[in-house]
Design an enzyme around this catalytic site. Structure first.
Site, mmCIF file in Angstrom:
data_model
loop_
_atom_site.group_PDB
_atom_site.id
_atom_site.type_symbol
_atom_site.label_atom_id
_atom_site.label_comp_id
_atom_site.label_asym_id
_atom_site.label_seq_id
_atom_site.Cartn_x
_atom_site.Cartn_y
_atom_site.Cartn_z
ATOM 1 N N PRO A 188 0.834 -1.216 0.000
ATOM 2 C CA PRO A 188 0.000 0.000 0.000
ATOM 3 C C PRO A 188 0.863 1.258 0.000
ATOM 4 C CG PRO A 188 -0.702 -1.544 1.703
ATOM 5 C CD PRO A 188 0.598 -2.040 1.173
ATOM 6 N N GLU A 189 0.529 2.187 -0.883
ATOM 7 C CA GLU A 189 1.211 3.482 -0.938
ATOM 8 C C GLU A 189 0.248 4.553 -0.421
ATOM 9 O OE1 GLU A 189 3.119 4.081 -4.777
ATOM 10 O OE2 GLU A 189 3.278 1.920 -5.097
#
Ligand SMILES: [Zn+2]
Length: 297
Positions: A2-3
């Site tokens: 996840p960014e």
């Protein structure tokens, strides 16, 4: 992994459920993830009100009554899924997108390491099959000096992230621009997906030396970074393998990638061969980079 857009999406979902509610009960199912959980974590969460949330880079901070904050990092495969009252345990939810090779699929409860229940029956479970995530507690007043947050660079969606500030951070750097943008000390929250998409939009090769970006190129790069992140948040993030929103739904920005994971496909900016041979892939520092060989210089 996840960014920023995925973390922001999860955080907004959790905030909608938890802010203003009380954590009536918390339970840990193992001693920790990447690092041990703080001593007595479940007891220290139980009975606390949730006052609000803040994101810093790829980290979520849940602010509790009593002046403490819970730091949450989703690691590689972490999910925080909230279930309304009466729906029971949080199931393992496999993504249904085009990239649905869900790793660690199976019994979600076996991978549910931390559970919080509100006084009115909402249930939030932290699932993390690969256990690279982390949870920590700190005084809210000391958030920014936490060891994982202290070295973070500017938030790319805040007004302080400008062509001038990025130029200053990149000046003299002898690393490729891709590596510089993945460095969380240069700018917080970017990873392989959004760096690829932003460099494409800015017309900058991932191989270009970071020290040559200050000036006009930084002037194109900063708005490209902001735009790609804003569009991705709007789409609920990108669901490739494990990522889902806190309501269990997938994000949709993967349907709007221009170059990420699109090698061999026609380049969306170019007229096609022979002008542009399509989206190319190279490996930099062990990770794939995707780009247009014609327009990214
Ligand atoms: Zn092209």
């Amino acid at each position: 992994m996840p960014e920023l857009p995925e973390v922001e999406t999860v955080m907004r979902g959790l905030s909608a459920v938890l802010t203003g509610r009380t954590i009536a009960r918390a339970e840990t199912r193992r001693a920790g993830l990447r690092w041990p959980f703080p001593e007595g974590l479940a007891d220290r969460l139980s009975g606390r009100g949730v006052e609000g949330f803040r994101r810093r880079g790829k980290y979520m901070l849940m602010r509790l009554s009593g002046g403490e904050s819970v730091l949450i990092h989703l690691g590689m495969s972490g999910r925080m899924v909230a279930r309304p009252p009466g729906e029971g345990p949080v199931p393992r939810i496999a993504p249904q997108g085009a990239f649905s090779d869900a790793r660690g699929a199976g019994d979600g409860l076996a991978h549910e390491h931390l559970v919080m229940e509100t006084g009115d029956g909402w249930r939030v479970g932290f699932q993390d099959p690969r256990r690279f995530g982390c949870v920590d507690l700190m005084p809210t007043a000391a958030e920014d000096s936490h060891r994982l947050l202290a070295g973070l660079g500017p938030e790319p969606l805040e007004a302080g992230f400008t062509a001038a500030s990025l130029s200053k951070a990149l000046a003299g750097k002898g690393t490729p621009i891709k590596a510089a943008l993945l460095d969380q000390g240069v700018v917080a929250g970017l990873g392989n997906i959004y760096v690829a998409e932003a460099l494409f939009r800015a017309g900058i090769s991932p191989r270009r030396l970071a020290g040559t970006v200050p000036g006009a190129r930084a002037g194109r790069l900063v708005p490209a970074i902001k735009a790609v992140l804003e569009e991705a948040i709007e789409a609920g993030g990108s669901s490739l393998r494990d990522y889902v929103r806190s309501d269990g739904e997938i994000g949709h920005f993967q349907d709007r990638f221009h170059v990420y994971d699109r090698h061999g496909h026609p380049c969306p900016h170019c007229p096609g061969p022979p002008a542009c041979t399509g989206v190319a892939r190279i490996v930099q520092a062990g990770r794939s980079s995707f780009f247009c060989p014609r327009t990214q210089r």
